[in-house]
Design a protein around this motif. Structure first.
Motif, PDB file in Angstrom:
ATOM      1  N   THR A 111      21.134   5.104  -7.065  1.00 45.19           N
ATOM      2  CA  THR A 111      22.373   5.122  -7.865  1.00 45.19           C
ATOM      3  C   THR A 111      23.441   5.557  -7.010  1.00 45.19           C
ATOM      4  O   THR A 111      24.612   4.786  -6.964  1.00 45.19           O
ATOM      5  CB  THR A 111      22.275   6.158  -8.993  1.00 45.19           C
ATOM      6  OG1 THR A 111      21.255   5.879 -10.061  1.00 45.19           O
ATOM      7  CG2 THR A 111      23.601   6.169  -9.700  1.00 45.19           C
TER       8      THR A 111
ATOM      9  N   PRO B 220      20.976  13.062  -1.376  1.00 39.87           N
ATOM     10  CA  PRO B 220      21.421  14.384  -1.903  1.00 39.87           C
ATOM     11  C   PRO B 220      20.945  15.373  -1.082  1.00 39.87           C
ATOM     12  O   PRO B 220      21.412  16.642  -1.519  1.00 39.87           O
ATOM     13  CB  PRO B 220      20.718  14.095  -3.161  1.00 39.87           C
ATOM     14  CG  PRO B 220      19.666  13.017  -3.182  1.00 39.87           C
ATOM     15  CD  PRO B 220      20.055  12.128  -1.910  1.00 39.87           C
TER      16      PRO B 220
ATOM     17  N   THR C 219      18.337   9.046  -8.038  1.00 38.30           N
ATOM     18  CA  THR C 219      19.453   9.601  -7.555  1.00 38.30           C
ATOM     19  C   THR C 219      19.918   8.562  -6.181  1.00 38.30           C
ATOM     20  O   THR C 219      21.244   8.566  -6.331  1.00 38.30           O
ATOM     21  CB  THR C 219      19.316  10.918  -7.273  1.00 38.30           C
ATOM     22  OG1 THR C 219      19.262  11.787  -8.537  1.00 38.30           O
ATOM     23  CG2 THR C 219      20.763  11.640  -6.624  1.00 38.30           C
ATOM     24  N   ARG C 220      19.155   8.588  -5.301  1.00 35.66           N
ATOM     25  CA  ARG C 220      19.652   7.859  -3.925  1.00 35.66           C
ATOM     26  C   ARG C 220      19.855   6.629  -4.480  1.00 35.66           C
ATOM     27  O   ARG C 220      20.955   5.912  -3.659  1.00 35.66           O
ATOM     28  CB  ARG C 220      18.373   8.024  -2.972  1.00 35.66           C
ATOM     29  CG  ARG C 220      18.533   7.292  -1.628  1.00 35.66           C
ATOM     30  CD  ARG C 220      17.484   7.412  -0.660  1.00 35.66           C
ATOM     31  NE  ARG C 220      17.239   8.580  -0.526  1.00 35.66           N
ATOM     32  CZ  ARG C 220      17.489   9.293   0.828  1.00 35.66           C
ATOM     33  NH1 ARG C 220      18.516   8.285   1.697  1.00 35.66           N
ATOM     34  NH2 ARG C 220      16.900  10.330   1.018  1.00 35.66           N
TER      35      ARG C 220
ATOM     36  N   ALA D  30      27.984   9.543 -11.725  1.00 37.35           N
ATOM     37  CA  ALA D  30      27.432  10.007 -10.324  1.00 37.35           C
ATOM     38  C   ALA D  30      28.648  10.335  -9.418  1.00 37.35           C
ATOM     39  O   ALA D  30      29.828  10.104  -9.874  1.00 37.35           O
ATOM     40  CB  ALA D  30      26.689   8.930  -9.779  1.00 37.35           C
TER      41      ALA D  30
ATOM     42  N   ALA E 275      25.257  14.291  -6.999  1.00 35.79           N
ATOM     43  CA  ALA E 275      24.564  14.219  -8.068  1.00 35.79           C
ATOM     44  C   ALA E 275      24.598  13.119  -8.886  1.00 35.79           C
ATOM     45  O   ALA E 275      25.648  12.295  -8.913  1.00 35.79           O
ATOM     46  CB  ALA E 275      24.908  15.687  -8.895  1.00 35.79           C
ATOM     47  N   VAL E 276      23.694  12.926  -9.824  1.00 36.35           N
ATOM     48  CA  VAL E 276      23.849  12.072 -10.822  1.00 36.35           C
ATOM     49  C   VAL E 276      23.343  12.485 -12.241  1.00 36.35           C
ATOM     50  O   VAL E 276      22.204  13.145 -12.034  1.00 36.35           O
ATOM     51  CB  VAL E 276      22.691  10.775 -10.335  1.00 36.35           C
ATOM     52  CG1 VAL E 276      22.585   9.696 -11.631  1.00 36.35           C
ATOM     53  CG2 VAL E 276      23.025  10.134  -9.239  1.00 36.35           C
ATOM     54  N   ASP E 277      24.178  12.439 -13.064  1.00 38.27           N
ATOM     55  CA  ASP E 277      23.673  13.200 -14.299  1.00 38.27           C
ATOM     56  C   ASP E 277      23.688  11.872 -15.311  1.00 38.27           C
ATOM     57  O   ASP E 277      24.471  10.948 -15.758  1.00 38.27           O
ATOM     58  CB  ASP E 277      25.014  13.789 -14.938  1.00 38.27           C
ATOM     59  CG  ASP E 277      25.600  14.736 -13.927  1.00 38.27           C
ATOM     60  OD1 ASP E 277      24.478  15.593 -13.614  1.00 38.27           O
ATOM     61  OD2 ASP E 277      26.411  15.122 -13.685  1.00 38.27           O
TER      62      ASP E 277
END
Length: 242
Positions: free
Chosen positions: A113, A141, A110-111, A188, A99-101
């Motif tokens: 990062t 993810p 997300t990918r 992340a 996950a990326v917050d």
């Protein structure tokens, strides 16, 4: 002859009345000026949106800066202590996540990062082609963690064997400077697979990993050597004295 009933105020009173009227006109003009200057600002403020909503466009280009990166073992599965000739499957005890917050509307991919985090820890290389980048499980993810059924079968008279599985979780904070000049901060996390191990509840854990000790706490008795560090009890017939 008609009489003129008009009266004339004394000069001092006339000056006071003129000053009062002039003061009222100045106050009214000032109020009017303030109203004209603040109205457009109030209208603009009512239509303004939070910064997060205005920056909902994708954060393209830019550079990642990673800090506070931690790699920690995580026990994901453990079997119960086996009995003679019994096969014991693994049971899930934790599930890692990818996950990326970031703040809402930051537009961070997300990918991309997670791939940057993989580069940072050496899980990926700069020279990898696009095919390798797309197949990198660390940065995908859509690939969840699947615990293998595992299981060990004890032969002979052995009992108290426990199998466990683990991964290494990777968590880090980042600063991303977008190509359009925005700066986004976030966190992340992903994981790498480390494998599994086997322990015996009747044997002390020497130089054991933290996940092995966690597995012993979950599967072995609190008074067994794997948890106490003591020596295993001798068989009943071996304890007989001559």
């Amino acid at each position: 002859m008609s009489e003129d009933h008009r009266t004339t105020a004394p000069p001092g009173l006339r000056r006071a009345l003129v000053a009062a009227v002039a003061a009222c006109l100045v106050v009214g003009a000032a109020s009017f000026a303030v109203g004209r200057s603040t109205a457009p600002e109030t209208t603009a403020a009512a239509g303004a949106e939070p910064v997060a909503r205005q920056s909902a466009v994708p954060c393209q280009g830019g550079t990642y800066t990673w800090f506070g990166v931690r790699e920690e073992p995580l026990l994901t599965g453990v079997s119960r202590a086996s009995q003679k000739g019994e096969e014991t499957p693994l049971a899930a005890v934790a599930r890692p996540r990818k996950a990326v917050d970031t703040p809402r509307g930051a537009g961070v991919d997300t990918r991309r990062t997670l791939h940057s985090l993989a580069l940072h820890i050496g899980e990926a290389e700069l020279g990898d082609g696009d095919a390798d980048k797309d197949s990198l499980a660390f940065a995908d993810p859509s690939r969840p963690y699947d615990l293998d059924d595992g299981g060990v079968e004890v032969d002979g008279d052995g009992v108290g064997t426990v199998e466990w599985a683990q991964v290494t979780t990777v968590t880090g904070q980042f600063r991303l400077e977008c190509g359009d000049g925005r700066t986004v901060h976030g966190q992340a996390e992903s994981w790498t697979v480390d494998g599994a191990g086997v322990l015996d509840c009747q044997e002390p854990l020497t130089d054991a990993t933290s996940t092995a000790r966690d597995a012993a706490l979950l599967a072995c008795g609190g008074d067994e050597p794997a948890n106490t560090g003591g020596k295993p009890e001798a068989p009943e017939d071996a304890r007989k004295t001559s």
